[in-house]
Write a protein that holds these residues in place. Structure first.
Motif, PDB file in Angstrom:
ATOM      1  N   MET A 100      81.672   8.712  35.075  1.00 37.09           N
ATOM      2  CA  MET A 100      82.340   7.569  34.467  1.00 37.09           C
ATOM      3  C   MET A 100      81.713   6.276  34.981  1.00 37.09           C
ATOM      4  N   ALA A 101      81.398   5.363  34.073  1.00 31.68           N
ATOM      5  CA  ALA A 101      80.767   4.099  34.459  1.00 31.68           C
ATOM      6  C   ALA A 101      81.745   3.220  35.220  1.00 31.68           C
ATOM      7  N   LEU A 102      81.265   2.636  36.312  1.00 28.33           N
ATOM      8  CA  LEU A 102      82.090   1.747  37.107  1.00 28.33           C
ATOM      9  C   LEU A 102      82.126   0.359  36.489  1.00 28.33           C
ATOM     10  N   PRO A 103      83.232  -0.385  36.655  1.00 28.25           N
ATOM     11  CA  PRO A 103      83.270  -1.762  36.159  1.00 28.25           C
ATOM     12  C   PRO A 103      82.237  -2.615  36.873  1.00 28.25           C
ATOM     13  N   LYS A 104      81.724  -3.626  36.198  1.00 28.65           N
ATOM     14  CA  LYS A 104      80.714  -4.491  36.785  1.00 28.65           C
ATOM     15  C   LYS A 104      81.308  -5.313  37.925  1.00 28.65           C
ATOM     16  N   SER A 105      80.492  -5.522  38.930  1.00 26.37           N
ATOM     17  CA  SER A 105      80.880  -6.383  40.042  1.00 26.37           C
ATOM     18  C   SER A 105      80.651  -7.843  39.678  1.00 26.37           C
ATOM     19  N   THR A 106      81.420  -8.710  40.299  1.00 27.88           N
ATOM     20  CA  THR A 106      81.154 -10.146  40.264  1.00 27.88           C
ATOM     21  C   THR A 106      80.646 -10.540  41.644  1.00 27.88           C
ATOM     22  N   ILE A 107      79.471 -11.161  41.684  1.00 32.58           N
ATOM     23  CA  ILE A 107      78.849 -11.521  42.951  1.00 32.58           C
ATOM     24  C   ILE A 107      78.712 -13.032  43.042  1.00 32.58           C
TER      25      ILE A 107
ATOM     26  N   ALA B 103      69.154   0.312  48.772  1.00 35.66           N
ATOM     27  CA  ALA B 103      70.007  -0.248  49.820  1.00 35.66           C
ATOM     28  C   ALA B 103      71.118  -1.100  49.214  1.00 35.66           C
ATOM     29  N   LEU B 104      70.783  -1.930  48.231  1.00 39.45           N
ATOM     30  CA  LEU B 104      71.801  -2.750  47.569  1.00 39.45           C
ATOM     31  C   LEU B 104      72.884  -1.879  46.943  1.00 39.45           C
ATOM     32  N   LEU B 105      72.469  -0.835  46.250  1.00 32.13           N
ATOM     33  CA  LEU B 105      73.435   0.013  45.567  1.00 32.13           C
ATOM     34  C   LEU B 105      74.310   0.770  46.559  1.00 32.13           C
ATOM     35  N   ARG B 106      73.756   1.134  47.710  1.00 32.30           N
ATOM     36  CA  ARG B 106      74.555   1.844  48.713  1.00 32.30           C
ATOM     37  C   ARG B 106      75.639   0.948  49.286  1.00 32.30           C
ATOM     38  N   VAL B 107      75.370  -0.347  49.386  1.00 34.88           N
ATOM     39  CA  VAL B 107      76.391  -1.276  49.874  1.00 34.88           C
ATOM     40  C   VAL B 107      77.404  -1.589  48.780  1.00 34.88           C
ATOM     41  N   MET B 108      76.915  -1.762  47.557  1.00 38.03           N
ATOM     42  CA  MET B 108      77.807  -2.109  46.449  1.00 38.03           C
ATOM     43  C   MET B 108      78.723  -0.957  46.070  1.00 38.03           C
ATOM     44  N   ASP B 109      78.183   0.259  46.029  1.00 40.08           N
ATOM     45  CA  ASP B 109      78.939   1.440  45.604  1.00 40.08           C
ATOM     46  C   ASP B 109      78.700   2.580  46.585  1.00 40.08           C
ATOM     47  N   PRO B 110      79.303   2.531  47.768  1.00 37.32           N
ATOM     48  CA  PRO B 110      79.020   3.527  48.807  1.00 37.32           C
ATOM     49  C   PRO B 110      79.471   4.933  48.470  1.00 37.32           C
TER      50      PRO B 110
ATOM     51  N   LYS C  20      71.656  -5.837  36.115  1.00 37.60           N
ATOM     52  CA  LYS C  20      72.374  -6.472  35.006  1.00 37.60           C
ATOM     53  C   LYS C  20      73.490  -5.601  34.432  1.00 37.60           C
ATOM     54  N   SER C  21      73.357  -4.289  34.548  1.00 33.54           N
ATOM     55  CA  SER C  21      74.417  -3.402  34.051  1.00 33.54           C
ATOM     56  C   SER C  21      75.519  -3.189  35.079  1.00 33.54           C
ATOM     57  N   ARG C  22      75.287  -3.677  36.306  1.00 40.75           N
ATOM     58  CA  ARG C  22      76.229  -3.430  37.385  1.00 40.75           C
ATOM     59  C   ARG C  22      76.922  -4.684  37.903  1.00 40.75           C
ATOM     60  N   ALA C  23      76.342  -5.864  37.658  1.00 42.57           N
ATOM     61  CA  ALA C  23      76.889  -7.064  38.297  1.00 42.57           C
ATOM     62  C   ALA C  23      76.680  -8.312  37.452  1.00 42.57           C
ATOM     63  N   ASP C  24      77.634  -9.219  37.551  1.00 44.38           N
ATOM     64  CA  ASP C  24      77.521 -10.582  37.024  1.00 44.38           C
ATOM     65  C   ASP C  24      77.395 -11.514  38.222  1.00 44.38           C
ATOM     66  N   PHE C  25      76.506 -12.508  38.121  1.00 44.73           N
ATOM     67  CA  PHE C  25      76.215 -13.391  39.240  1.00 44.73           C
ATOM     68  C   PHE C  25      76.730 -14.804  38.967  1.00 44.73           C
ATOM     69  N   ILE C  26      77.405 -15.364  39.968  1.00 40.58           N
ATOM     70  CA  ILE C  26      77.905 -16.734  39.891  1.00 40.58           C
ATOM     71  C   ILE C  26      77.274 -17.524  41.026  1.00 40.58           C
TER      72      ILE C  26
ATOM     73  N   LEU D 271      87.441  -8.290  47.617  1.00 38.83           N
ATOM     74  CA  LEU D 271      86.098  -8.327  48.188  1.00 38.83           C
ATOM     75  C   LEU D 271      85.730  -6.974  48.800  1.00 38.83           C
ATOM     76  N   ARG D 272      84.501  -6.515  48.522  1.00 41.85           N
ATOM     77  CA  ARG D 272      84.062  -5.221  49.045  1.00 41.85           C
ATOM     78  C   ARG D 272      82.818  -5.312  49.914  1.00 41.85           C
ATOM     79  N   TYR D 273      81.906  -6.231  49.603  1.00 38.86           N
ATOM     80  CA  TYR D 273      80.629  -6.220  50.314  1.00 38.86           C
ATOM     81  C   TYR D 273      80.020  -7.619  50.377  1.00 38.86           C
ATOM     82  N   ALA D 274      79.096  -7.772  51.335  1.00 36.09           N
ATOM     83  CA  ALA D 274      78.352  -9.019  51.495  1.00 36.09           C
ATOM     84  C   ALA D 274      76.899  -8.683  51.820  1.00 36.09           C
ATOM     85  N   ILE D 275      75.986  -9.407  51.193  1.00 36.51           N
ATOM     86  CA  ILE D 275      74.547  -9.200  51.392  1.00 36.51           C
ATOM     87  C   ILE D 275      73.977 -10.501  51.935  1.00 36.51           C
ATOM     88  N   MET D 276      73.469 -10.465  53.157  1.00 34.60           N
ATOM     89  CA  MET D 276      72.963 -11.668  53.813  1.00 34.60           C
ATOM     90  C   MET D 276      71.466 -11.519  54.074  1.00 34.60           C
TER      91      MET D 276
END
Length: 321
Positions: free
Chosen positions: A1-8, A250-257, A33-39, A171-176
């Motif tokens: 099942m497709a996960l809802p897109k994240s807002t980052i 690595a990004l995907l593992r943090v976003m969707d562990p 682009k299929s996983r996240a919207d960026f603000i 909030l679920r994750y942060a990428i620095m």
């Protein structure tokens, strides 16, 4: 099942702005682009002139105002000994952005990454103490003994705090990327004392970064709870790496562990903690070389922890870009 897109929610680096940073991470936006919207947000302060420049960068912005310590390199924000404007301007502005956009994740580059680290420390403090540090002192403890008008104000504050807990719960994750530990002692001590642990965090550094060496990013990383902290080192310099190969993984593992068992509803927080397993990845071209902490980095970590406890260490501070 497709996960809802994240807002980052995205915070640019020093001398950049929202449009510049948007262009700089085109690879990430395209790959996800299929996983996240960026603000993209703009820092509230104009950037100062950098060494070698005849004038300040047109349209360049900063997340706080700052002053260089005596003997520091002129125009280098990571060398600043005094930060100004965080409580009065930046922190309330970022909280307003969280309330408005209700993001799932946070992404920051360089000074923007350090601003995210500050924000996560503030969030940790709020989760424990129940108020924001920049709030007026009379609102912190409920104001005791006030009349009807004061009671209405107190009720409003209570409602806002409840809404903030709801917003922060999303909030679920942060990428620095290329973040650094500040040389302003009050900020470094507070960050270390809070030991942020509520979000899954990924710290990204460049093996060839001369502005913010990976040792500085490692020092920042060690202010965070190790159970929620991962790292990725790429072979490049002071930049956000191309979103492909091991970095994209690595990004995907943090976003969707735990994509397969992410679940829904009230079990979400428990699932976050149980499913996330910290990782430390060397990017293409760096495999097997290792990124160990040398004695200078360990010394810097000890200094920050000692400051947080009101102690002091002899010798000077380690170099910060």
């Amino acid at each position: 099942m497709a996960l809802p897109k994240s807002t980052i929610l995205c915070l640019h680096g020093y001398t950049q702005n929202s449009e510049v940073f948007r262009a700089r991470i085109g690879s990430i936006r395209k790959a996800l682009k299929s996983r996240a919207d960026f603000i993209f947000l703009n820092g509230p302060f104009p950037a100062k002139q950098l060494p070698g420049q005849s004038e300040a960068v047109q349209g360049g912005l900063s997340w706080w105002d700052w002053e260089i310590q005596s003997g520091g390199t002129p125009g280098r924000p990571a060398m600043a000994a005094l930060y100004r404007g965080w409580f009065e301007t930046t922190a309330p502005m970022l909280l307003s952005a969280l309330r408005e956009h209700r993001p799932d994740g946070l992404l920051g580059f360089s000074q923007g990454a350090t601003a995210l680290a500050f924000l996560l420390a503030e969030v940790e403090f709020f989760s424990r103490e129940g108020y924001w540090r920049w709030e007026a002192s009379e609102l912190r403890g409920g104001g005791g003994g006030r009349e009807q008008e004061g009671e209405k104000e107190e009720a409003t504050v209570t409602e806002k705090r409840a809404l903030d807990r709801e917003v922060l719960g999303k909030l679920r994750y942060a990428i620095m990327v290329a973040g650094f530990l500040p040389r302003d002692a009050s900020f470094a001590s507070f960050l270390s004392s809070q030991r942020p642990s509520l979000l899954n965090c990924l710290f990204v550094s460049g093996a060839s970064d001369a502005l913010v060496p990976r040792s500085n990013t490692s020092t920042l990383l060690h202010c965070f709870c190790p159970d929620r902290t991962s790292s990725f080192t790429h072979a490049g310099s002071h930049l956000v790496p191309t979103c492909s190969g091991s970095f994209k993984s690595a990004l995907l593992r943090v976003m969707d562990p735990n994509v397969e068992g992410s679940g829904e509803g009230g079990a979400k927080d428990a699932i976050r903690a149980q499913s996330f397993r910290p990782f430390h990845i060397e990017g293409e071209g760096l495999e097997g070389k290792g990124v160990s902490l040398d004695p200078e980095i360990l010394r810097e970590i000890e200094r920050v922890e000692a400051d947080a406890k009101g102690q002091s260490l002899e010798d000077g501070e380690g170099e910060v870009a």
